[in-house]
Write a protein that holds these residues in place. Sequence first.
Motif, short mmCIF file in Angstrom:
data_model
loop_
_atom_site.label_atom_id
_atom_site.label_comp_id
_atom_site.label_asym_id
_atom_site.label_seq_id
_atom_site.Cartn_x
_atom_site.Cartn_y
_atom_site.Cartn_z
N ILE A 240 0.84 -1.19 0.00
CA ILE A 240 0.00 0.00 0.00
C ILE A 240 0.88 1.25 0.00
CG2 ILE A 240 -1.78 1.25 1.27
CD1 ILE A 240 -2.53 -1.49 2.54
N ASP A 241 0.53 2.20 -0.86
CA ASP A 241 1.24 3.48 -0.91
C ASP A 241 0.68 4.36 0.21
OD1 ASP A 241 2.30 5.97 -1.39
OD2 ASP A 241 1.65 6.07 -3.49
N PRO A 242 1.46 4.67 1.24
CA PRO A 242 0.94 5.47 2.36
C PRO A 242 0.61 6.91 1.98
CG PRO A 242 3.30 5.16 2.58
CD PRO A 242 2.87 4.31 1.43
N GLY A 243 1.04 7.35 0.81
CA GLY A 243 0.78 8.72 0.40
C GLY A 243 -0.53 8.91 -0.34
N ARG A 244 -1.27 7.83 -0.56
CA ARG A 244 -2.54 7.91 -1.27
C ARG A 244 -3.64 7.27 -0.43
NH1 ARG A 244 -1.38 4.39 -6.07
NH2 ARG A 244 -3.50 4.96 -6.74
N PRO A 245 -4.88 7.74 -0.55
CA PRO A 245 -5.97 7.13 0.21
C PRO A 245 -6.11 5.65 -0.13
CG PRO A 245 -6.68 9.21 -0.75
CD PRO A 245 -5.35 8.89 -1.35
N PHE A 246 -6.47 4.86 0.88
CA PHE A 246 -6.66 3.43 0.70
C PHE A 246 -8.07 3.06 1.13
CE2 PHE A 246 -5.84 -0.94 2.73
CZ PHE A 246 -6.19 -1.61 1.56
N VAL A 247 -8.84 2.50 0.21
CA VAL A 247 -10.24 2.13 0.43
C VAL A 247 -10.36 0.61 0.38
CG1 VAL A 247 -12.61 2.32 -0.43
CG2 VAL A 247 -11.03 4.29 -0.61
N PHE A 248 -11.04 0.05 1.37
CA PHE A 248 -11.35 -1.38 1.36
C PHE A 248 -12.84 -1.55 1.10
CE2 PHE A 248 -12.98 -5.13 3.68
CZ PHE A 248 -12.37 -6.11 2.92
N MET A 249 -13.18 -2.52 0.22
CA MET A 249 -14.58 -2.72 -0.15
C MET A 249 -14.94 -4.20 -0.12
SD MET A 249 -16.57 -1.55 -3.63
CE MET A 249 -18.36 -1.73 -3.79
N SER A 250 -16.05 -4.50 0.56
CA SER A 250 -16.62 -5.85 0.55
C SER A 250 -18.13 -5.74 0.60
CB SER A 250 -16.11 -6.67 1.75
OG SER A 250 -16.81 -7.90 1.85
N LEU A 251 -18.80 -6.58 -0.18
CA LEU A 251 -20.26 -6.66 -0.14
C LEU A 251 -20.71 -7.98 0.47
CD1 LEU A 251 -21.11 -5.14 -3.65
CD2 LEU A 251 -20.98 -3.97 -1.44
N GLY A 252 -19.80 -8.65 1.17
CA GLY A 252 -20.15 -9.86 1.89
C GLY A 252 -20.28 -11.08 0.99
N THR A 253 -20.59 -12.19 1.61
CA THR A 253 -20.67 -13.47 0.89
C THR A 253 -21.88 -13.54 -0.03
OG1 THR A 253 -19.64 -14.51 2.81
CG2 THR A 253 -20.62 -15.97 1.20
N GLU A 305 -7.28 -7.07 9.02
CA GLU A 305 -5.98 -6.48 8.70
C GLU A 305 -6.12 -5.41 7.62
OE1 GLU A 305 -6.52 -9.56 9.35
OE2 GLU A 305 -5.08 -10.07 10.92
N ALA A 306 -6.99 -5.69 6.63
CA ALA A 306 -7.22 -4.69 5.58
C ALA A 306 -7.84 -3.43 6.16
CB ALA A 306 -8.12 -5.28 4.50
N LEU A 307 -8.80 -3.60 7.07
CA LEU A 307 -9.46 -2.43 7.67
C LEU A 307 -8.52 -1.66 8.58
CD1 LEU A 307 -12.92 -4.09 8.32
CD2 LEU A 307 -12.48 -2.12 6.84
N ALA A 308 -7.60 -2.34 9.20
CA ALA A 308 -6.63 -1.64 10.05
C ALA A 308 -5.80 -0.66 9.24
CB ALA A 308 -5.72 -2.64 10.75
N ARG A 309 -5.59 -0.94 7.95
CA ARG A 309 -4.78 -0.08 7.10
C ARG A 309 -5.62 0.91 6.29
NH1 ARG A 309 0.05 -2.38 5.46
NH2 ARG A 309 0.40 -0.30 4.55
N ALA A 310 -6.91 0.66 6.18
CA ALA A 310 -7.75 1.45 5.28
C ALA A 310 -8.07 2.83 5.84
CB ALA A 310 -9.04 0.70 4.98
N ASP A 311 -8.44 3.74 4.95
CA ASP A 311 -8.98 5.05 5.34
C ASP A 311 -10.49 5.02 5.38
OD1 ASP A 311 -6.47 6.75 5.41
OD2 ASP A 311 -6.35 5.98 3.35
N ILE A 312 -11.10 4.17 4.53
CA ILE A 312 -12.56 4.10 4.41
C ILE A 312 -12.93 2.65 4.14
CG2 ILE A 312 -14.55 4.72 2.96
CD1 ILE A 312 -13.11 7.35 2.34
N CYS A 313 -14.08 2.23 4.67
CA CYS A 313 -14.66 0.93 4.34
C CYS A 313 -15.93 1.16 3.53
CB CYS A 313 -14.98 0.16 5.60
SG CYS A 313 -15.85 -1.42 5.30
N VAL A 314 -16.01 0.55 2.36
CA VAL A 314 -17.23 0.56 1.55
C VAL A 314 -17.92 -0.78 1.77
CG1 VAL A 314 -18.24 0.80 -0.74
CG2 VAL A 314 -16.13 2.04 -0.16
N THR A 315 -19.17 -0.74 2.21
CA THR A 315 -19.83 -1.97 2.65
C THR A 315 -21.30 -1.97 2.29
OG1 THR A 315 -20.45 -3.26 4.62
CG2 THR A 315 -20.16 -0.91 4.92
#
Length: 411
Positions: A240-253, A305-315
């Motif tokens: 992950i590039d720490p200089g750019r926003p990081f978004v994690f996205m999951s719509l579940g199973t 772990e992904a959410l620990a690094r993310a700036d936003i969660c899309v869900t």
Amino acid sequence: MRLALICPPFPSHVQVFEVLASALVGRGHEAILILQEGAQAFLSGDASYELIPPPAGSSTEQVIRQAAGASGLLGVLRTVANSAAATDNLCSHLPKVLNRLAVDAIIADQMEPAGGLVARHLGLPYLSLACALPLERDERIPPPYLDWPYADDDAGIKRNRGGEMVSRLLLSAQRRTIKRWAERFGLSNLETLEDCLSPAGTIAQLPKTLDYPRTGWGRPLLHVGPLREQRAREELPIEIDPGRPFVFMSLGTLQGHRYSIFRAVAKACQSLDAQLLVAHCGGLNSTQAASVGATWITDFVPQREALARADICVTHCGQNTVLDALEAGKPLLAIPIAFDQPGMAARIVHHGLGVKLTARSLTSRKAQHALETLLQNPSYTQRAHAVGAQMGSESGVTKAIAHVEGLLQTN
């Protein structure tokens, strides 16, 4: 105690029940999951379980596929019909299974009334468990499948009553099934899901700080927080590039096949020069995944772990993902699709934890504006951190076990 844990055949519910069963075993109890045949595939460990055959002409795979595609009135009615068939089937099989297992008590998912019906029939103490939004009613709280705001005036309360009337009509097949089995079991005044809840109380993994205010209920509603097992941290397989926003996205199973939603958010992230990690949970084929346009896309990823690094969660506002995001102190872009997800999205907005968009009218431009709002307004992150800090102050599993042992051993 020897406990039977009655769980519907949905991955997110099985995950929560398995964690609770493992914790009960760790305390010296016996815990046996009662699952519809096929749902054992969702278990990640070596939990003890008993299988109930599915309703005639059905299978767990078919139920999940139909639930994943449920939309519109026909989709809702089909889902209700499937639920009623599952309840009918469980009521036919559970008495014999539970007598053979010689259980002392039952923990039953709120969404499956067979647990309460059979427990009362057999004279067994039981608790309800809310993996999704609690069913306990309050005139100021809309039905969970609606994204209406909390009612703080007479007009809002009147609207909620109208929503309840529509709900009763939609759930007619389920009500008929509950009433028929209640009469067969010699029980009176049982007709709705709420009627089948445990008088000893409900354990809800929804934290109180995320719920709407409640004015009281006739039986205990115990907000314990996330029911998660403690696991060793895993490494994310990305740089992950720490200089750019990081978004994690999951719509579940169940909703991981929603290609157009993934695509709209990916285009928005491209416009914002934001990194996007998508976990589609096996819902997309390789061709679809390659054309989404995310920075990284995979079926599954270590979510916490992904959410620990993310700036936003899309869900999609499945409760497990929302709680994981808030535990990490991350604001949410809520795109509810089905079931209780609209109600969860409304709570996210109510508490200032994120922004809500509608799946049907979603565009990349709307998604871009919502993501910009979350990135530029620090209040969303601050509120998410505050809720996460409250959630992390005490283990939800520890509190749940204390309630199980306290409430059931006094009955």
